[in-house]
Design a protein around this motif. Structure first.
Motif, short mmCIF file in Angstrom:
data_model
loop_
_atom_site.label_atom_id
_atom_site.label_comp_id
_atom_site.label_asym_id
_atom_site.label_seq_id
_atom_site.Cartn_x
_atom_site.Cartn_y
_atom_site.Cartn_z
N LYS A 342 4.29 13.14 -9.98
CA LYS A 342 4.09 14.58 -9.77
C LYS A 342 3.53 14.82 -8.38
O LYS A 342 2.72 14.02 -7.89
CB LYS A 342 3.14 15.15 -10.84
N TRP A 343 3.94 15.95 -7.76
CA TRP A 343 3.50 16.31 -6.43
C TRP A 343 2.79 17.65 -6.41
O TRP A 343 3.03 18.52 -7.25
CB TRP A 343 4.70 16.40 -5.48
N HIS A 344 1.93 17.85 -5.41
CA HIS A 344 1.35 19.16 -5.13
C HIS A 344 2.38 20.00 -4.38
O HIS A 344 3.39 19.47 -3.90
CB HIS A 344 0.09 19.01 -4.27
N LYS A 345 2.09 21.29 -4.22
CA LYS A 345 3.01 22.19 -3.51
C LYS A 345 3.14 21.82 -2.04
O LYS A 345 4.15 22.14 -1.40
CB LYS A 345 2.54 23.63 -3.65
N ASN A 346 2.11 21.14 -1.47
CA ASN A 346 2.18 20.75 -0.06
C ASN A 346 2.90 19.42 0.16
O ASN A 346 3.00 18.93 1.28
CB ASN A 346 0.78 20.68 0.55
N GLY A 347 3.39 18.81 -0.94
CA GLY A 347 4.15 17.56 -0.84
C GLY A 347 3.35 16.30 -1.04
O GLY A 347 3.91 15.19 -1.05
N SER A 348 2.03 16.41 -1.22
CA SER A 348 1.21 15.22 -1.46
C SER A 348 1.24 14.83 -2.94
O SER A 348 1.49 15.67 -3.80
CB SER A 348 -0.24 15.47 -1.01
N ILE A 349 0.99 13.55 -3.22
CA ILE A 349 1.02 13.05 -4.59
C ILE A 349 -0.08 13.71 -5.43
O ILE A 349 -1.23 13.80 -5.00
CB ILE A 349 0.83 11.52 -4.61
N PHE A 350 0.30 14.17 -6.63
CA PHE A 350 -0.67 14.77 -7.55
C PHE A 350 -1.03 13.81 -8.68
O PHE A 350 -2.20 13.59 -8.99
CB PHE A 350 -0.12 16.07 -8.13
N GLU A 351 -0.02 13.20 -9.30
CA GLU A 351 -0.28 12.32 -10.44
C GLU A 351 0.74 11.19 -10.49
O GLU A 351 1.94 11.40 -10.24
CB GLU A 351 -0.23 13.11 -11.75
N ILE A 352 0.25 10.01 -10.83
CA ILE A 352 1.14 8.86 -11.04
C ILE A 352 0.77 8.16 -12.34
O ILE A 352 -0.39 8.13 -12.73
CB ILE A 352 1.10 7.86 -9.87
N GLN A 353 1.78 7.64 -13.02
CA GLN A 353 1.58 6.75 -14.16
C GLN A 353 1.68 5.33 -13.62
O GLN A 353 2.62 5.02 -12.88
CB GLN A 353 2.66 6.99 -15.22
N ILE A 354 0.73 4.46 -13.98
CA ILE A 354 0.74 3.10 -13.42
C ILE A 354 1.03 2.06 -14.51
O ILE A 354 0.70 2.24 -15.68
CB ILE A 354 -0.57 2.77 -12.69
N GLU A 355 1.64 0.96 -14.06
CA GLU A 355 2.09 -0.08 -14.99
C GLU A 355 0.94 -0.89 -15.56
O GLU A 355 0.95 -1.29 -16.73
CB GLU A 355 3.08 -1.00 -14.29
N GLU A 356 -0.10 -1.12 -14.75
CA GLU A 356 -1.21 -1.97 -15.17
C GLU A 356 -2.53 -1.44 -14.62
O GLU A 356 -2.55 -0.68 -13.64
CB GLU A 356 -0.97 -3.41 -14.68
N PRO A 357 -3.67 -1.81 -15.24
CA PRO A 357 -4.98 -1.33 -14.78
C PRO A 357 -5.25 -1.76 -13.33
O PRO A 357 -4.84 -2.84 -12.89
CB PRO A 357 -5.96 -1.99 -15.74
N LYS A 358 -5.95 -0.88 -12.59
CA LYS A 358 -6.29 -1.20 -11.20
C LYS A 358 -7.68 -0.66 -10.89
O LYS A 358 -8.03 0.46 -11.28
CB LYS A 358 -5.26 -0.56 -10.26
N LYS A 359 -8.47 -1.45 -10.18
CA LYS A 359 -9.83 -1.04 -9.82
C LYS A 359 -9.80 -0.20 -8.54
O LYS A 359 -9.19 -0.62 -7.54
CB LYS A 359 -10.73 -2.26 -9.62
N ILE A 360 -10.45 0.96 -8.60
CA ILE A 360 -10.52 1.83 -7.43
C ILE A 360 -11.93 2.42 -7.34
O ILE A 360 -12.69 2.44 -8.31
CB ILE A 360 -9.49 2.98 -7.50
N LYS A 361 -12.25 2.93 -6.14
CA LYS A 361 -13.55 3.54 -5.92
C LYS A 361 -13.48 5.00 -6.34
O LYS A 361 -12.63 5.76 -5.88
CB LYS A 361 -13.95 3.42 -4.46
N THR A 362 -14.41 5.41 -7.21
CA THR A 362 -14.47 6.79 -7.70
C THR A 362 -15.88 7.35 -7.48
O THR A 362 -16.79 6.59 -7.14
CB THR A 362 -14.13 6.86 -9.21
N PRO A 363 -16.09 8.66 -7.66
CA PRO A 363 -17.45 9.22 -7.57
C PRO A 363 -18.43 8.60 -8.55
O PRO A 363 -19.64 8.71 -8.37
CB PRO A 363 -17.23 10.70 -7.87
#
Length: 462
Positions: A342-363
């Motif tokens: 899914k994309w935002h109206k400005n063309g940037s990525i809004f949502e992705i479904q991922i195949e496997e768990p991935k560690k990322i930095k969050t608030p």
């Protein structure tokens, strides 16, 4: 002689009182003798739901249409009003369309007005049209006709021409036609040309559907029909849906056509449009490749809509057919996207479904996320599914530390927006259970329970 009269009057009084004592007294329909009742079925609060009468027994009921003889069974609403019963004989019922002869089962609305009955007479006049009817006739609570079944071909005249009707006619509560079945093929004039419709064998779907203001919103197109649109000449298959102003809303094609989009001309087997005429969604008839700064996305031929657009033509969602590596600015590593993007109206990525768990930095720190991640237009984390957490997360909120799990969302500045409760809590005197989703606005105000609004693409108050 005086004694004889005395005993006669006494016997008569005993009979009358016994009928009152040994009878079921009902507020809205009168009394039913106990000797005629076989079984009484009640609602949970002891109110009568149904009375089953003994075979060959009949009782007289008080209704809005006079006293009517009933047999077999009598049904009631929870407000004790009469719902339905079986008529003993053919009975004339007065309606705004004249007197109709009912037989069999007769039904009422909670306001005591006629809802439906098996119709025994030959014809009924609706406005200036005379119809020969059969079987069941149905009314709204305001006495207006809702539905009738035709015994013979009916005829009406409106702005669509002289129409010959069959099978069934339904109406809106304001009296306007809702659905029509045509008895023979006829041309109907629309904003994109004449469409041949009507005369299908044993179909449960009407040929013409109108809105309550008499506008045509759905029409069945016969094979080999051809219409002129802003996308060129198209050959429809089955139903065409229209907006209230007559513009094309949705169409399935008999053969693939090429239509304009941000990808150039794409081959489709069907599509829907926004009110402004731009493509809203489409079903691809050939593979499509979309190259972006995030990765290369591929969509294949499909039987369902797999491309979705915003009203100004920008891509909104794409269903992809293979695992696609994606790089998100500001996040290290590669995400393996599956199913849809899914994309935002400005063309940037809004949502992705991922195949496997991935560690990322969050608030909330470094977390393992799965199966989806959402982003703001500036690529900051909006929210994600949380995976592999044995212990609940201690999330700092304006109402103190709250234990959360499963899924989290944040405001753009990093404050908590939404979380799934891992423990029961009480906030402002209200109790919230485990697994309930709660939210906070930008100013830290507690919103209570929240739900995901797929159309708006955000969490909203329940």
């Amino acid at each position: 002689m005086k004694k004889k009269y005395f005993y006669f009057i006494l016997a008569l009084l005993i009979i009358l009182f016994s009928q009152q004592i040994f009878a079921l007294r009902l507020r809205y329909i009168g009394t039913i003798p106990n000797r005629s009742i076989q079984k009484i079925i009640r609602f949970k609060r002891r109110k009568i739901s149904k009375i089953i009468l003994k075979p060959r027994r009949k009782v007289k009921l008080r209704t809005k249409y006079g006293r009517l003889w009933a047999k077999k069974s009598i049904d009631f609403y929870k407000n004790r009003r009469l719902k339905s019963f079986f008529l003993v004989r053919k009975t004339l019922i007065k309606t705004p369309y004249g007197k109709i002869k009912c037989r069999g089962k007769i039904e009422f609305h909670p306001n005591n007005r006629l809802k439906a009955c098996s119709y025994s007479a030959n014809k009924i006049r609706v406005f200036r049209n005379l119809f020969w009817v059969k079987n069941k006739i149905v009314f709204y609570a305001n006495k207006r006709l809702k539905q009738l079944q035709l015994k013979k071909t009916g005829r009406i005249k409106n702005k669509w021409g002289h129409l010959r009707l069959k099978d069934e006619i339904s109406f809106y509560v304001n009296g306007n036609f809702k659905t029509l079945f045509l008895a023979k093929p006829q041309y109907i004039k629309t904003s994109f040309g004449k469409i041949l419709t009507g005369s299908r064998q044993k179909s449960s779907n009407p040929d013409l559907v109108f809105d309550s203001n008499k506008n045509l919103i759905k029409i069945f197109a016969r094979p080999n029909s051809k219409i002129k649109t802003i996308y060129g000449y198209l050959k429809p298959k089955g139903f065409i849906q229209l907006y209230h102003n007559g513009k094309l809303q949705k169409i399935i094609l008999n053969q693939p056509a090429r239509i304009k989009s941000i990808f150039g001309k794409i081959k489709v087997t069907g599509f829907s449009t926004h009110p402004n005429g731009n493509i809203k969604s489409c079903t691809l008839a050939a593979p499509l490749v979309y190259k972006t700064k995030y990765g290369v996305f591929r969509a294949s031929k499909s039987n369902d809509d797999n491309l979705f657009f915003y009203s100004k033509g920008r891509i909104k969602k794409m269903k992809i057919n293979s695992i696609t590596p994606i790089k998100i600015p500001g996040l290290s590593g590669v995400f393996k996207a599956i199913e849809q993007i899914k994309w935002h109206k400005n063309g940037s990525i809004f949502e992705i479904q991922i195949e496997e768990p991935k560690k990322i930095k969050t608030p909330a720190g470094v977390l393992s996320v799965y199966p989806h991640i959402r982003f703001y237009p500036n690529h900051k984390i909006y929210g994600a599914g949380i995976f592999g957490q044995r212990d609940p997360l201690r999330i700092r909120t304006p109402n103190g530390i709250i234990l959360m799990k499963s899924e989290l969302a944040w405001h753009e500045e990093g404050e908590i927006l939404m979380g799934v409760l891992a423990d029961e809590i009480t906030i402002h005197g209200k109790k919230f259970r485990i697994d309930e989703k709660i939210g906070f606005n930008k100013n830290g105000k507690f919103l209570g329970r929240v739900i995901w609004d797929a159309e708006k693409g955000k969490w909203v108050k329940e």
